[in-house]
Design a protein around this motif. Structure first.
Motif, PDB file in Angstrom:
ATOM      1  N   GLN A 164      28.118  11.882 -52.861  1.00  0.00           N
ATOM      2  CA  GLN A 164      27.228  12.746 -52.083  1.00  0.00           C
ATOM      3  C   GLN A 164      26.472  13.730 -52.964  1.00  0.00           C
ATOM      4  O   GLN A 164      25.259  13.894 -52.843  1.00  0.00           O
ATOM      5  N   VAL A 165      27.170  14.369 -53.882  1.00  0.00           N
ATOM      6  CA  VAL A 165      26.505  15.327 -54.779  1.00  0.00           C
ATOM      7  C   VAL A 165      25.522  14.592 -55.684  1.00  0.00           C
ATOM      8  O   VAL A 165      24.431  15.100 -55.978  1.00  0.00           O
ATOM      9  N   GLY A 166      25.880  13.400 -56.128  1.00  0.00           N
ATOM     10  CA  GLY A 166      24.978  12.629 -56.976  1.00  0.00           C
ATOM     11  C   GLY A 166      23.662  12.310 -56.298  1.00  0.00           C
ATOM     12  O   GLY A 166      22.607  12.250 -56.942  1.00  0.00           O
ATOM     13  N   MET A 167      23.688  12.139 -54.972  1.00  0.00           N
ATOM     14  CA  MET A 167      22.475  11.785 -54.245  1.00  0.00           C
ATOM     15  C   MET A 167      21.522  12.965 -54.079  1.00  0.00           C
ATOM     16  O   MET A 167      20.391  12.792 -53.622  1.00  0.00           O
ATOM     17  N   VAL A 168      21.946  14.178 -54.459  1.00  0.00           N
ATOM     18  CA  VAL A 168      21.069  15.346 -54.390  1.00  0.00           C
ATOM     19  C   VAL A 168      19.874  15.191 -55.333  1.00  0.00           C
ATOM     20  O   VAL A 168      18.854  15.849 -55.168  1.00  0.00           O
ATOM     21  N   LYS A 169      19.990  14.299 -56.291  1.00  0.00           N
ATOM     22  CA  LYS A 169      18.898  14.098 -57.254  1.00  0.00           C
ATOM     23  C   LYS A 169      17.648  13.505 -56.604  1.00  0.00           C
ATOM     24  O   LYS A 169      16.554  13.614 -57.154  1.00  0.00           O
ATOM     25  N   ALA A 170      17.787  12.875 -55.464  1.00  0.00           N
ATOM     26  CA  ALA A 170      16.624  12.293 -54.788  1.00  0.00           C
ATOM     27  C   ALA A 170      15.749  13.399 -54.222  1.00  0.00           C
ATOM     28  O   ALA A 170      16.247  14.346 -53.612  1.00  0.00           O
ATOM     29  N   VAL A 171      14.445  13.282 -54.431  1.00  0.00           N
ATOM     30  CA  VAL A 171      13.492  14.287 -53.964  1.00  0.00           C
ATOM     31  C   VAL A 171      12.981  13.951 -52.567  1.00  0.00           C
ATOM     32  O   VAL A 171      12.737  14.833 -51.747  1.00  0.00           O
ATOM     33  N   SER A 172      12.822  12.672 -52.270  1.00  0.00           N
ATOM     34  CA  SER A 172      12.242  12.272 -50.992  1.00  0.00           C
ATOM     35  C   SER A 172      13.101  12.697 -49.814  1.00  0.00           C
ATOM     36  O   SER A 172      12.596  12.918 -48.713  1.00  0.00           O
ATOM     37  N   VAL A 229      32.644  19.124 -46.782  1.00  0.00           N
ATOM     38  CA  VAL A 229      32.600  20.580 -46.924  1.00  0.00           C
ATOM     39  C   VAL A 229      32.802  20.989 -48.376  1.00  0.00           C
ATOM     40  O   VAL A 229      32.124  21.885 -48.889  1.00  0.00           O
ATOM     41  N   SER A 230      33.720  20.311 -49.069  1.00  0.00           N
ATOM     42  CA  SER A 230      34.051  20.671 -50.446  1.00  0.00           C
ATOM     43  C   SER A 230      32.893  20.459 -51.407  1.00  0.00           C
ATOM     44  O   SER A 230      32.898  20.998 -52.517  1.00  0.00           O
ATOM     45  N   ALA A 231      31.901  19.682 -51.015  1.00  0.00           N
ATOM     46  CA  ALA A 231      30.784  19.367 -51.902  1.00  0.00           C
ATOM     47  C   ALA A 231      29.574  20.271 -51.689  1.00  0.00           C
ATOM     48  O   ALA A 231      28.637  20.238 -52.486  1.00  0.00           O
ATOM     49  N   VAL A 232      29.568  21.092 -50.640  1.00  0.00           N
ATOM     50  CA  VAL A 232      28.371  21.870 -50.301  1.00  0.00           C
ATOM     51  C   VAL A 232      28.038  22.901 -51.368  1.00  0.00           C
ATOM     52  O   VAL A 232      26.870  23.072 -51.745  1.00  0.00           O
ATOM     53  N   SER A 233      29.026  23.616 -51.882  1.00  0.00           N
ATOM     54  CA  SER A 233      28.733  24.630 -52.900  1.00  0.00           C
ATOM     55  C   SER A 233      28.185  23.975 -54.160  1.00  0.00           C
ATOM     56  O   SER A 233      27.284  24.520 -54.817  1.00  0.00           O
ATOM     57  N   ARG A 234      28.699  22.797 -54.525  1.00  0.00           N
ATOM     58  CA  ARG A 234      28.158  22.067 -55.671  1.00  0.00           C
ATOM     59  C   ARG A 234      26.731  21.635 -55.396  1.00  0.00           C
ATOM     60  O   ARG A 234      25.874  21.647 -56.288  1.00  0.00           O
ATOM     61  N   TYR A 235      26.459  21.266 -54.163  1.00  0.00           N
ATOM     62  CA  TYR A 235      25.105  20.867 -53.750  1.00  0.00           C
ATOM     63  C   TYR A 235      24.117  22.013 -53.964  1.00  0.00           C
ATOM     64  O   TYR A 235      23.041  21.823 -54.545  1.00  0.00           O
ATOM     65  N   VAL A 236      24.476  23.208 -53.516  1.00  0.00           N
ATOM     66  CA  VAL A 236      23.581  24.364 -53.662  1.00  0.00           C
ATOM     67  C   VAL A 236      23.342  24.666 -55.135  1.00  0.00           C
ATOM     68  O   VAL A 236      22.208  24.926 -55.561  1.00  0.00           O
ATOM     69  N   THR A 237      24.408  24.612 -55.933  1.00  0.00           N
ATOM     70  CA  THR A 237      24.269  24.872 -57.373  1.00  0.00           C
ATOM     71  C   THR A 237      23.365  23.843 -58.039  1.00  0.00           C
ATOM     72  O   THR A 237      22.487  24.190 -58.844  1.00  0.00           O
ATOM     73  N   GLU A 238      23.553  22.569 -57.695  1.00  0.00           N
ATOM     74  CA  GLU A 238      22.712  21.502 -58.261  1.00  0.00           C
ATOM     75  C   GLU A 238      21.252  21.711 -57.890  1.00  0.00           C
ATOM     76  O   GLU A 238      20.357  21.558 -58.722  1.00  0.00           O
ATOM     77  N   LEU A 239      20.993  22.050 -56.643  1.00  0.00           N
ATOM     78  CA  LEU A 239      19.615  22.264 -56.200  1.00  0.00           C
ATOM     79  C   LEU A 239      18.942  23.375 -57.001  1.00  0.00           C
ATOM     80  O   LEU A 239      17.810  23.235 -57.473  1.00  0.00           O
ATOM     81  N   LYS A 240      19.632  24.479 -57.132  1.00  0.00           N
ATOM     82  CA  LYS A 240      19.043  25.636 -57.821  1.00  0.00           C
ATOM     83  C   LYS A 240      18.873  25.385 -59.313  1.00  0.00           C
ATOM     84  O   LYS A 240      17.854  25.770 -59.908  1.00  0.00           O
ATOM     85  N   ASN A 241      19.857  24.747 -59.927  1.00  0.00           N
ATOM     86  CA  ASN A 241      19.799  24.524 -61.373  1.00  0.00           C
ATOM     87  C   ASN A 241      18.755  23.494 -61.773  1.00  0.00           C
ATOM     88  O   ASN A 241      18.138  23.595 -62.838  1.00  0.00           O
ATOM     89  N   ASN A 242      18.559  22.483 -60.927  1.00  0.00           N
ATOM     90  CA  ASN A 242      17.702  21.361 -61.295  1.00  0.00           C
ATOM     91  C   ASN A 242      16.280  21.449 -60.760  1.00  0.00           C
ATOM     92  O   ASN A 242      15.433  20.630 -61.130  1.00  0.00           O
ATOM     93  N   ASN A 243      16.015  22.439 -59.916  1.00  0.00           N
ATOM     94  CA  ASN A 243      14.699  22.513 -59.291  1.00  0.00           C
ATOM     95  C   ASN A 243      14.166  23.939 -59.324  1.00  0.00           C
ATOM     96  O   ASN A 243      14.430  24.741 -58.423  1.00  0.00           O
ATOM     97  N   PRO A 244      13.402  24.277 -60.363  1.00  0.00           N
ATOM     98  CA  PRO A 244      12.874  25.648 -60.487  1.00  0.00           C
ATOM     99  C   PRO A 244      11.986  26.050 -59.325  1.00  0.00           C
ATOM    100  O   PRO A 244      11.802  27.243 -59.074  1.00  0.00           O
ATOM    101  N   GLU A 245      11.439  25.065 -58.598  1.00  0.00           N
ATOM    102  CA  GLU A 245      10.587  25.383 -57.448  1.00  0.00           C
ATOM    103  C   GLU A 245      11.362  26.116 -56.350  1.00  0.00           C
ATOM    104  O   GLU A 245      10.768  26.743 -55.471  1.00  0.00           O
ATOM    105  N   LEU A 246      12.695  26.036 -56.394  1.00  0.00           N
ATOM    106  CA  LEU A 246      13.517  26.671 -55.368  1.00  0.00           C
ATOM    107  C   LEU A 246      14.054  28.030 -55.812  1.00  0.00           C
ATOM    108  O   LEU A 246      14.882  28.623 -55.114  1.00  0.00           O
ATOM    109  N   ALA A 247      13.554  28.541 -56.923  1.00  0.00           N
ATOM    110  CA  ALA A 247      14.084  29.791 -57.474  1.00  0.00           C
ATOM    111  C   ALA A 247      14.004  30.937 -56.473  1.00  0.00           C
ATOM    112  O   ALA A 247      14.903  31.786 -56.408  1.00  0.00           O
TER     113      ALA A 247
END
Length: 482
Positions: A384-392, A400-418
């Motif tokens: 599930q966390v690996g699929m966060v890389k998809a933009v579409s 539930v255990s993966a949500v905090s990792r999801y938020v971190t991945e989004l912020k770290n990998n996408n400066p547009e969401l700063a």
């Protein structure tokens, strides 16, 4: 999660699984993912040899011919077809499937992206016996498949495969919504959460405070009116976008107003014409057609809320979390997200139940065990966390255990969401905000939808239907349930 087949991991659930598919009485069995090796034959007994003369005792003995050993048959490779989104979603999933197949050489995952008209195509393939084993769908899209008896009940497998801790790691609203009368038609794929996208620059220009959790529908209306731009009789920008013509988007607003949709005992009685439901429908209809501070579908050229916001046609848009990255990468100004405003009764928004269903034809093919193994991979937190890389599609993990990792991945990998308040999503998931559509579908929802869908189009797209139209249609809708 261990990579055992259902046979290896849950031997005791075999009889229940067969009863569950309706095939036990006929003696059908699920094919194992790999055949048992054929035992080697016993070596032939050698006849007794006559005594040798003394002179021959020093001769080099002739070794006996080696006994032939049976060569095990190669493991049968079971093909599991998975139907899901194409594009970069498929590209991101591929290495994860490749890694899975390296560790599970008896399973071959075949990815089949959606085609135009996929819902009708999938139903036709199910009836013809040629549908993929695993099918991604959501909410009321599942209902026609389930109503027509094309899906397997996954409840027994869910209960026996996952530990109590693992079951609790799925978002409760999803697990509770995907079962009715003991029939679990899907396993969670990811969360789609209804949120408000808004243009901060337009708010600043109009002198309107940004939306927050104190907003009521009165605040919402005032802001939408101030953000609407008119030039004479012509509107050039609308305050907000709300796709009320979609059943799954309308239902949460009816609930927010304290209304009901269908009775929760038999799922056959239509309550869309009751006063609180009509109040919610009228709030939307009036602001879309009388005041026109909510954009009509044709006024934004049938664009989605995301695209209407990016184009500058609206200042706010009620949409879902799945297009967060796509919006961020296409936006020229400054936008942010917020929870939807509270209604007279409560605050809620659509919590999508995107999930994976198992086609009943997998049993006849002997691929059900392998397909369930693949489904466990799809629901795994790491996948599930690996699929966060998809933009579409920006998913929220179903675990539930993966949500905090999801938020971190989004912020770290996408400066547009700063500067985007992504934590709004975790905030919404932490309260009773996400409301699945599944419990508010009719017993025979496909039949009810044949009346409900045109009625919603009349009210919100054409604009000629009254808010209490469902009071007139109540008997017709309920007649479809008999």
């Amino acid at each position: 999660m261990e990579d055992n087949t259902i046979m290896d991991k849950q031997q005791q659930s075999r009889r229940r699984f067969l009863q569950w598919t309706g095939l036990a009485a006929g003696g059908a069995v699920l094919a194992a993912c790999a055949p048992k090796a054929t035992p080697a034959p016993e070596p032939a007994q050698q006849p007794a040899q006559p005594a040798q003369p003394a002179a021959a005792a020093t001769a080099t003995p002739v070794p006996a011919a080696p006994t032939a050993t049976a060569v095990p048959a190669p493991a049968k490779v079971v093909e599991v077809r998975v139907q899901d989104w194409g594009g970069d979603w498929q590209e991101v999933a591929k290495p994860q499937f490749d890694a899975f197949m390296q560790g599970n050489s008896d399973v071959k995952v075949v990815y089949e992206p959606y085609q135009d008209g996929w819902e009708e195509r999938t139903m036709a393939a199910m009836v013809a016996g040629s549908a993929p084993e695993i099918i991604h769908a959501w909410g009321d899209v599942f209902r026609p498949f389930s109503d027509r008896g094309q899906l397997l009940n996954l409840e027994d497998l869910f209960q026996t495969t996952y530990t109590d801790a693992e079951k609790a790691d799925f978002h409760p609203y999803m697990i509770e919504a995907m079962i009715r009368d003991g029939f679990r038609w899907a396993m969670p794929k990811h969360v789609w959460l209804g949120i408000m996208y808004y243009d901060k620059d337009k708010f600043d220009e109009a002198g309107v405070a940004y939306p927050d959790e104190t907003w009521t529908h009165d605040d919402y209306e005032i802001a939408a009116d101030k953000l609407t731009v008119r030039e004479g009789n012509r509107t050039t920008r609308w305050g907000t976008y709300i796709p009320a013509w979609a059943y799954d988007r309308l239902v949460p607003r009816i609930l927010a107003f304290g209304g009901e949709v269908v009775d929760q005992a038999t799922y056959t009685q239509c309550l869309l014409g009751e006063p609180k439901a009509v109040e919610a429908i009228e709030w939307l209809r009036k602001r879309m057609w009388d005041d026109n501070i909510i954009a009509q579908q044709l006024q934004v050229e049938n664009k989605s809320g995301y695209d209407s916001l990016i184009a500058g046609a609206v200042a706010m848009a009620e949409e879902g979390s799945s297009n967060l990255l796509r919006t961020a990468k296409g936006y020229q100004g400054n936008f942010d997200i917020a929870l939807l405003p509270t209604g007279p009764a409560r605050r809620c928004a659509l919590g999508g139940t995107n999930g994976y269903a198992l086609y009943k034809g997998a049993v006849e093919r002997g691929t059900a065990d392998a397909a369930w193994k693949v489904m466990q991979l799809l629901c795994d937190p790491d996948f599930q966390v690996g699929m966060v890389k998809a933009v579409s599609r920006t998913i929220i993990p179903c675990r539930v255990s993966a949500v905090s990792r999801y938020v971190t991945e989004l912020k770290n990998n996408n400066p547009e969401l700063a500067n985007v308040n992504v934590d709004v999503i975790t905030r919404g998931l932490g309260m009773e905000y996400a409301e699945a559509i599944d419990p508010y579908t009719f017993k025979k929802h496909a039949a009810a939808a044949e009346i409900i869908t045109p009625a919603l189009q009349s009210i919100f797209i054409v604009g000629d239907g009254p808010s209490d139209l469902f009071a007139e249609l109540k008997d017709d809708i309920e007649a479809t349930q008999s």
